[in-house]
Design a protein around this motif. Structure first.
Motif, PDB file in Angstrom:
ATOM      1  N   ARG A 144       1.837  65.966 -21.233  1.00 35.78           N
ATOM      2  CA  ARG A 144       1.579  64.604 -20.761  1.00 35.78           C
ATOM      3  C   ARG A 144       2.233  64.329 -19.416  1.00 35.78           C
ATOM      4  NH1 ARG A 144      -0.657  61.261 -24.409  1.00 35.78           N
ATOM      5  NH2 ARG A 144       0.008  59.458 -23.166  1.00 35.78           N
ATOM      6  N   ILE A 145       3.246  65.104 -19.077  1.00 35.95           N
ATOM      7  CA  ILE A 145       4.003  64.909 -17.849  1.00 35.95           C
ATOM      8  C   ILE A 145       4.085  66.236 -17.106  1.00 35.95           C
ATOM      9  CG2 ILE A 145       6.288  64.327 -16.909  1.00 35.95           C
ATOM     10  CD1 ILE A 145       4.818  61.899 -17.956  1.00 35.95           C
ATOM     11  N   ARG A 146       4.017  66.188 -15.791  1.00 30.92           N
ATOM     12  CA  ARG A 146       4.036  67.389 -14.972  1.00 30.92           C
ATOM     13  C   ARG A 146       5.326  68.182 -15.187  1.00 30.92           C
ATOM     14  NH1 ARG A 146       2.907  65.359  -9.360  1.00 30.92           N
ATOM     15  NH2 ARG A 146       3.468  67.458  -8.740  1.00 30.92           N
ATOM     16  N   GLU A 147       5.247  69.488 -15.079  1.00 29.64           N
ATOM     17  CA  GLU A 147       6.368  70.377 -15.376  1.00 29.64           C
ATOM     18  C   GLU A 147       7.521  70.235 -14.395  1.00 29.64           C
ATOM     19  OE1 GLU A 147       7.280  72.441 -17.796  1.00 29.64           O
ATOM     20  OE2 GLU A 147       5.580  71.729 -18.966  1.00 29.64           O
ATOM     21  N   ASP A 148       7.235  69.817 -13.159  1.00 32.60           N
ATOM     22  CA  ASP A 148       8.312  69.739 -12.172  1.00 32.60           C
ATOM     23  C   ASP A 148       9.036  68.396 -12.190  1.00 32.60           C
ATOM     24  OD1 ASP A 148       6.189  68.325 -11.179  1.00 32.60           O
ATOM     25  OD2 ASP A 148       6.263  69.167  -9.158  1.00 32.60           O
ATOM     26  N   ALA A 152      16.384  63.238 -13.121  1.00 31.77           N
ATOM     27  CA  ALA A 152      16.720  62.313 -12.034  1.00 31.77           C
ATOM     28  C   ALA A 152      15.534  61.462 -11.614  1.00 31.77           C
ATOM     29  CB  ALA A 152      17.246  63.094 -10.833  1.00 31.77           C
ATOM     30  N   ASP A 153      14.307  61.959 -11.827  1.00 30.76           N
ATOM     31  CA  ASP A 153      13.132  61.162 -11.484  1.00 30.76           C
ATOM     32  C   ASP A 153      13.078  59.891 -12.330  1.00 30.76           C
ATOM     33  OD1 ASP A 153      12.241  63.023  -9.597  1.00 30.76           O
ATOM     34  OD2 ASP A 153      11.180  64.186 -11.121  1.00 30.76           O
ATOM     35  N   LEU A 154      13.523  59.969 -13.569  1.00 35.82           N
ATOM     36  CA  LEU A 154      13.522  58.786 -14.429  1.00 35.82           C
ATOM     37  C   LEU A 154      14.557  57.774 -13.953  1.00 35.82           C
ATOM     38  CD1 LEU A 154      13.095  60.384 -17.965  1.00 35.82           C
ATOM     39  CD2 LEU A 154      11.353  59.645 -16.334  1.00 35.82           C
ATOM     40  N   ASP A 155      15.704  58.261 -13.492  1.00 34.93           N
ATOM     41  CA  ASP A 155      16.687  57.344 -12.909  1.00 34.93           C
ATOM     42  C   ASP A 155      16.076  56.598 -11.725  1.00 34.93           C
ATOM     43  OD1 ASP A 155      19.110  57.774 -14.473  1.00 34.93           O
ATOM     44  OD2 ASP A 155      19.121  59.780 -13.635  1.00 34.93           O
ATOM     45  N   LEU A 156      15.362  57.330 -10.868  1.00 32.59           N
ATOM     46  CA  LEU A 156      14.727  56.698  -9.710  1.00 32.59           C
ATOM     47  C   LEU A 156      13.703  55.654 -10.127  1.00 32.59           C
ATOM     48  CD1 LEU A 156      14.165  59.665  -7.222  1.00 32.59           C
ATOM     49  CD2 LEU A 156      15.596  57.643  -6.859  1.00 32.59           C
ATOM     50  N   ILE A 157      12.950  55.951 -11.190  1.00 27.61           N
ATOM     51  CA  ILE A 157      11.951  54.995 -11.677  1.00 27.61           C
ATOM     52  C   ILE A 157      12.618  53.688 -12.067  1.00 27.61           C
ATOM     53  CG2 ILE A 157      10.415  54.490 -13.615  1.00 27.61           C
ATOM     54  CD1 ILE A 157       9.434  57.378 -13.445  1.00 27.61           C
ATOM     55  N   PHE A 158      13.710  53.779 -12.824  1.00 27.55           N
ATOM     56  CA  PHE A 158      14.341  52.550 -13.297  1.00 27.55           C
ATOM     57  C   PHE A 158      15.036  51.796 -12.173  1.00 27.55           C
ATOM     58  CE2 PHE A 158      14.050  54.606 -17.531  1.00 27.55           C
ATOM     59  CZ  PHE A 158      13.237  53.640 -18.092  1.00 27.55           C
ATOM     60  N   TRP A 159      15.626  52.508 -11.236  1.00 29.94           N
ATOM     61  CA  TRP A 159      16.231  51.818 -10.101  1.00 29.94           C
ATOM     62  C   TRP A 159      15.154  51.113  -9.283  1.00 29.94           C
ATOM     63  CZ3 TRP A 159      19.464  56.765  -8.850  1.00 29.94           C
ATOM     64  CH2 TRP A 159      20.532  56.858  -9.768  1.00 29.94           C
ATOM     65  N   GLY A 190      -1.483  67.646 -12.920  1.00 25.07           N
ATOM     66  CA  GLY A 190      -2.673  67.677 -12.081  1.00 25.07           C
ATOM     67  C   GLY A 190      -2.568  66.829 -10.842  1.00 25.07           C
ATOM     68  N   ALA A 191      -1.511  66.032 -10.755  1.00 24.24           N
ATOM     69  CA  ALA A 191      -1.312  65.258  -9.528  1.00 24.24           C
ATOM     70  C   ALA A 191      -0.953  66.207  -8.391  1.00 24.24           C
ATOM     71  CB  ALA A 191      -0.208  64.226  -9.730  1.00 24.24           C
ATOM     72  N   ASP A 192      -1.030  65.726  -7.150  1.00 22.28           N
ATOM     73  CA  ASP A 192      -0.719  66.568  -6.000  1.00 22.28           C
ATOM     74  C   ASP A 192       0.702  67.121  -6.093  1.00 22.28           C
ATOM     75  OD1 ASP A 192      -3.200  66.032  -4.997  1.00 22.28           O
ATOM     76  OD2 ASP A 192      -2.509  64.497  -3.576  1.00 22.28           O
ATOM     77  N   THR A 193       0.888  68.275  -5.493  1.00 24.85           N
ATOM     78  CA  THR A 193       2.219  68.873  -5.450  1.00 24.85           C
ATOM     79  C   THR A 193       3.170  67.961  -4.680  1.00 24.85           C
ATOM     80  OG1 THR A 193       1.277  71.091  -5.485  1.00 24.85           O
ATOM     81  CG2 THR A 193       3.546  70.889  -4.729  1.00 24.85           C
ATOM     82  N   LEU A 194       4.374  67.803  -5.219  1.00 18.90           N
ATOM     83  CA  LEU A 194       5.367  66.956  -4.564  1.00 18.90           C
ATOM     84  C   LEU A 194       5.969  67.695  -3.378  1.00 18.90           C
ATOM     85  CD1 LEU A 194       7.128  65.584  -7.766  1.00 18.90           C
ATOM     86  CD2 LEU A 194       5.510  64.379  -6.295  1.00 18.90           C
ATOM     87  N   ASP A 195       6.067  67.018  -2.240  1.00 18.06           N
ATOM     88  CA  ASP A 195       6.607  67.665  -1.043  1.00 18.06           C
ATOM     89  C   ASP A 195       8.050  67.250  -0.783  1.00 18.06           C
ATOM     90  OD1 ASP A 195       6.262  65.071  -0.275  1.00 18.06           O
ATOM     91  OD2 ASP A 195       5.010  65.502   1.486  1.00 18.06           O
ATOM     92  N   ALA A 196       8.724  66.741  -1.814  1.00 13.11           N
ATOM     93  CA  ALA A 196      10.124  66.345  -1.689  1.00 13.11           C
ATOM     94  C   ALA A 196      10.909  66.903  -2.868  1.00 13.11           C
ATOM     95  CB  ALA A 196      10.256  64.820  -1.649  1.00 13.11           C
ATOM     96  N   SER A 197      12.115  67.355  -2.583  1.00 12.84           N
ATOM     97  CA  SER A 197      12.954  67.918  -3.641  1.00 12.84           C
ATOM     98  C   SER A 197      13.548  66.796  -4.485  1.00 12.84           C
ATOM     99  CB  SER A 197      14.091  68.745  -3.031  1.00 12.84           C
ATOM    100  OG  SER A 197      13.578  69.815  -2.269  1.00 12.84           O
ATOM    101  N   PRO A 198      13.775  67.044  -5.775  1.00 10.81           N
ATOM    102  CA  PRO A 198      14.383  66.013  -6.627  1.00 10.81           C
ATOM    103  C   PRO A 198      15.862  65.843  -6.314  1.00 10.81           C
ATOM    104  CG  PRO A 198      14.164  68.049  -7.860  1.00 10.81           C
ATOM    105  CD  PRO A 198      13.476  68.281  -6.535  1.00 10.81           C
ATOM    106  N   MET A 199      16.414  64.711  -6.695  1.00 11.10           N
ATOM    107  CA  MET A 199      17.856  64.532  -6.595  1.00 11.10           C
ATOM    108  C   MET A 199      18.544  65.477  -7.569  1.00 11.10           C
ATOM    109  SD  MET A 199      18.644  60.451  -6.349  1.00 11.10           S
ATOM    110  CE  MET A 199      18.151  60.183  -8.045  1.00 11.10           C
ATOM    111  N   SER A 200      19.706  65.931  -7.193  1.00 11.04           N
ATOM    112  CA  SER A 200      20.492  66.765  -8.096  1.00 11.04           C
ATOM    113  C   SER A 200      21.269  65.899  -9.069  1.00 11.04           C
ATOM    114  CB  SER A 200      21.476  67.622  -7.290  1.00 11.04           C
ATOM    115  OG  SER A 200      22.468  66.794  -6.688  1.00 11.04           O
ATOM    116  N   ALA A 201      21.779  66.529 -10.120  1.00 10.46           N
ATOM    117  CA  ALA A 201      22.617  65.806 -11.083  1.00 10.46           C
ATOM    118  C   ALA A 201      23.858  65.241 -10.399  1.00 10.46           C
ATOM    119  CB  ALA A 201      23.009  66.728 -12.230  1.00 10.46           C
ATOM    120  N   GLN A 202      24.359  65.965  -9.406  1.00 10.79           N
ATOM    121  CA  GLN A 202      25.532  65.502  -8.658  1.00 10.79           C
ATOM    122  C   GLN A 202      25.211  64.241  -7.865  1.00 10.79           C
ATOM    123  OE1 GLN A 202      24.469  68.685  -8.718  1.00 10.79           O
ATOM    124  NE2 GLN A 202      26.132  69.588  -9.947  1.00 10.79           N
TER     125      GLN A 202
END
Length: 214
Positions: A144-148, A152-159, A190-202
């Motif tokens: 249901r959700i892309r593998e990459d 941290a993406d969920l943190d960004l969503i809520f912020w 199936g969405a376009d490839t993301l051209d930005a790296s995710p935030m790290s846990a740090q």
């Protein structure tokens, strides 16, 4: 014996009255803070609750204690939604908890500035995030959700949703749903490839620390 019964009955009535006054104060604080922000004085909260200022201070010795209790109630609601989402089939729990949490945030606008920097609710916040990330893993397992997608993406969503809720205060209570829908669409396989790296846990840990220091 009858005297003891009357005493016990009076004690129960006092406890009931105290509990009702406490909840009236919390409800009034949630309303006042949502409408006017956290700078509102506690005398206004007591007025809206229909109790004396002395009653407020007996229940909550400081304004900070009152705000912290509101935040705790919000996290209790978060955890209720998250635990319910754990029983959702086929990895659907993540979307369920995303929308559920957004609705809770929109109903508690006055607490937004304290949601990530309240020391009294750190354990609740950590438990909520643990369940959230487990739901992300399940959603990926069921395609249901892309593998990459990462935690941290969920943190960004809520912020981000927090910012929309705060910005649209007094205008609309549902603007955040559009933002959430767009973000969930971007998480679909199936969405376009993301051209930005995710935030790290740090990075996430440092941001939360920064929020706690404010």
């Amino acid at each position: 014996m009858k005297s003891d019964v009357r005493v016990r009955g009076s004690e129960r009535a006092l406890r009931r009255d105290a509990a009702e006054n406490r909840q009236r104060l919390l409800d009034a604080a949630a309303t006042v803070f949502s409408e006017r922000g956290l700078d509102v004085g506690v005398d206004e909260i007591a007025r809206v609750a229909g109790v004396g200022i002395g009653t407020l201070y007996r229940r909550f010795p400081t304004k900070d204690a009152l705000v912290s209790e509101l935040v705790r109630q919000v996290y209790d609601d978060f955890l209720a939604v998250a635990n319910e989402a754990l029983s959702a089939p086929d990895g659907e729990g993540l979307e369920q908890v995303l929308y559920g949490t957004g609705a809770i945030l929109a109903s508690n606008r006055g607490c937004l500035s304290r949601m990530w920097n309240d020391d009294e609710t750190t354990l609740l916040r950590d438990e909520y995030r643990r369940i959230l990330f487990e739901l992300l893993a399940r959603a990926k397992q069921h395609g249901r959700i892309r593998e990459d997608a990462v935690d941290a993406d969920l943190d960004l969503i809520f912020w981000s949703v927090r910012g929309v809720v705060a910005t649209t205060r007094g205008v609309t209570d549902i603007g955040w749903r559009r933002t959430m829908a767009i973000m969930i669409a971007g998480l679909r396989p199936g969405a376009d490839t993301l051209d930005a790296s995710p935030m790290s846990a740090q990075h996430v840990a440092q941001i939360i620390d920064n929020m706690s220091a404010r």
